[in-house]
Structure formats: C-alpha cells, structure tokens
Motif scaffolding. Structure first.
Motif, PDB file in Angstrom:
ATOM      1  N   PRO A 116      -7.853  17.835   1.770  1.00 28.81           N
ATOM      2  CA  PRO A 116      -7.234  16.550   2.147  1.00 28.81           C
ATOM      3  C   PRO A 116      -6.482  15.900   0.994  1.00 28.81           C
ATOM      4  O   PRO A 116      -5.403  15.339   1.196  1.00 28.81           O
ATOM      5  CB  PRO A 116      -8.437  15.705   2.583  1.00 28.81           C
ATOM      6  N   VAL A 160      -6.292  11.393   7.154  1.00 26.17           N
ATOM      7  CA  VAL A 160      -6.174  12.060   5.853  1.00 26.17           C
ATOM      8  C   VAL A 160      -6.819  11.216   4.762  1.00 26.17           C
ATOM      9  O   VAL A 160      -7.574  11.725   3.916  1.00 26.17           O
ATOM     10  CB  VAL A 160      -4.698  12.342   5.530  1.00 26.17           C
ATOM     11  N   ALA A 211     -10.490  11.428   5.086  1.00 23.14           N
ATOM     12  CA  ALA A 211     -11.000  12.729   4.646  1.00 23.14           C
ATOM     13  C   ALA A 211     -11.042  12.829   3.131  1.00 23.14           C
ATOM     14  O   ALA A 211     -11.933  13.468   2.567  1.00 23.14           O
ATOM     15  CB  ALA A 211     -10.137  13.849   5.222  1.00 23.14           C
ATOM     16  N   TYR A 236      -2.526  14.972   0.979  1.00 25.13           N
ATOM     17  CA  TYR A 236      -2.022  13.626   0.687  1.00 25.13           C
ATOM     18  C   TYR A 236      -1.072  13.636  -0.502  1.00 25.13           C
ATOM     19  O   TYR A 236      -0.035  12.954  -0.495  1.00 25.13           O
ATOM     20  CB  TYR A 236      -3.205  12.693   0.418  1.00 25.13           C
TER      21      TYR A 236
END
Length: 282
Positions: free
Chosen positions: A151, A112, A115, A155
C-alpha cells in the motif's frame, strides 16, 4: 542563529551516523574472529588471534550441507518475485490512479491510506488462517503472494506520477496515435524512474528483512529465508554445546546485509539523476 542551527543539525547527524555505523562495525570486527576469539574478546576491536574472516565465510557457506546458500536462494526468490511484483503492481496502479478519472476514486484513496496505516504484522495471522484453508502454507507462495501487496508503494507512486508525468505529454502521445500501453512504456515509464527505484528499494528491504510472516507460514527449513535461518542458528548457539555456531551467526549476518548495501550503492545514481532532472526547469 543559522550557524547555531547548522551546528546542532551537524551534531544530530553525527549521532545518528554513529548509532547506525557502530553495530555494523561491531559485526565486521567480530566476523574476523575465531570461535575462541569471540569467547575471549567479544568487543569493538579486533582480537590478537587469527584473522578468520575467510575461514568463517567458508564455514558459513558449507555448514550443514550448505543450508545457508539454500536460504540465500530462497530469499532471492522471495525478493525477485515478491518485491519485483509489488513494484510492478504499485507502478501500474499508482500511474492509473494518478492519470485516469473513474467513479469511486476517492473511496480507493481512502482505502489505500487506511491500508498504509495498518501494520503488516496485524495481517499476518489472518493471512495465515486464510492460506491454511487454501493449502498454501509451508510453500513459497505463502511468502510471495502477501509480499505483492505494498500500500505504501502504491501511494508513493500515485503521488509521484501525479507530479512527474505532465498531462500535456500524455495528450500529445495520444494525438499522435499511441495507445495507452505504448504511452506508458515509451513516455511515462522513463519519467517514473526515480519513483520506481524508490519503491523497489523499499519493497526489497521489507521483503529481505521479513521475519514474522515466514516465521508463521513456513515450517520446512528448506524454504526458510535468511532471517528465519539465522535465527534458528542463533537459537542453536544459545543451547549447551551449541556455541560452536556462534561465529557462523555473526558471519552469516554480515553476509546477509551485503546485498542490501550493494543494492543501495548501485541504485542511488537513479535517485541523484531524478533529483537533478527535477531541479531543472525549462
């Protein structure tokens, strides 16, 4: 010392505000001018001629059989399906990653973070090549499907859910016999409201202003979003004899940003309520 810092911060804030508001003011001013008025007084103040804002709006909405309205509908489709879907997936994924332990969680975290660091434009060409093999280019799916992946939103919801939803509340709901879906929608979702709104605004702005992806994916003007459509009008205005649509480009740009401003004004109260709720301790 504190007063000096306050003055410096105030001055910097004022400069940022001016930098942000002057282009908007220029857009509003020039959207009120006729085509002739733009050629004679293309500046930061209203011209002496006719106040043509309503006429410009009417021309923008009706020009070329109302193609601007079609582009607006396409943009709303991409925002509702793409940004809405991205927010839902980010909320579910972030909540699951924050509140459930499973093997490989550290690897998922690394993926993540990686990304988030990759710009979307770097993935546009590989995505185009993949979608062209699948026969999805020049269709709305070529814009909607990539927009579903956020992403940064994942997050953000991951970190927000870890702090906003106490584990004790989840355990109490499970002891009372609530399933995971009921626990999420009845207990967790209300607490995640400010985070969901934040992710929603980020994804809406990103999808609404998306330019490069639809530029390489779409060739049919019927599926253009507002960004590509207005750019095509601007290209037309740069040609010989095409300056007659320059007032439409300016007015269309003004109409394009109004929904974003409305979205921020309508959703800011959820931010404020979330901040106020987080500042109160039992």
């Amino acid at each position: 010392m504190h007063r000096r810092r306050s003055v410096v911060l105030t001055a910097l804030t004022a400069l940022v505000a001016i930098y942000s508001l002057v282009p908007l003011f220029w857009l509003v001013v020039n959207a009120t001018k006729t085509q002739q008025g733009l050629l004679s007084s293309f500046g930061l103040w209203f011209g002496d001629g006719k106040f043509a804002l309503l006429d410009n709006i009417r021309q923008t909405l009706t020009y070329d059989d109302g193609v601007f309205v079609r582009w607006l509908g396409n943009t709303l489709l991409y925002v509702v399906a793409g940004a809405g879907g991205a927010t839902l997936l980010a909320t579910l994924g972030g909540y699951g990653l924050a509140k459930f332990d499973f093997p490989g969680k550290r690897a998922v975290f690394a993926v993540v973070i990686g990304a988030v660091a990759v710009p979307g434009t770097a993935l546009a060409v590989p995505t185009f090549l993949m979608f062209s093999r699948m026969g999805l280019t020049n269709t709305p799916w070529s814009v909607i499907i990539p927009s579903l992946v956020s992403p940064f939103g994942l997050y953000l919801m991951w970190t927000f859910a870890a702090q906003a939803v106490p584990d004790e509340m989840l355990e109490a709901a499970r002891i009372d016999g609530a399933g995971e879906f009921r626990t999420f929608f009845r207990v967790s979702a209300p607490l995640l409201g400010p985070g969901i709104v934040t992710v929603l605004l980020f994804t809406v702005v990103a999808t609404w202003n998306n330019y490069f992806l639809p530029l390489i994916m779409l060739k049919d003007p019927r599926w253009y979003p507002l960004t590509i459509g207005l750019n095509s009008w601007n290209d037309q205005a740069q040609t010989v004899g095409g300056q007659a649509v320059f007032n439409l480009v300016i007015t269309g740009s003004l109409l394009t940003i109004l929904p974003l401003l409305a979205a921020f004004l309508l959703l800011q109260r959820y931010w404020q309520s979330g901040l106020a709720a987080g500042s109160v301790k039992e």
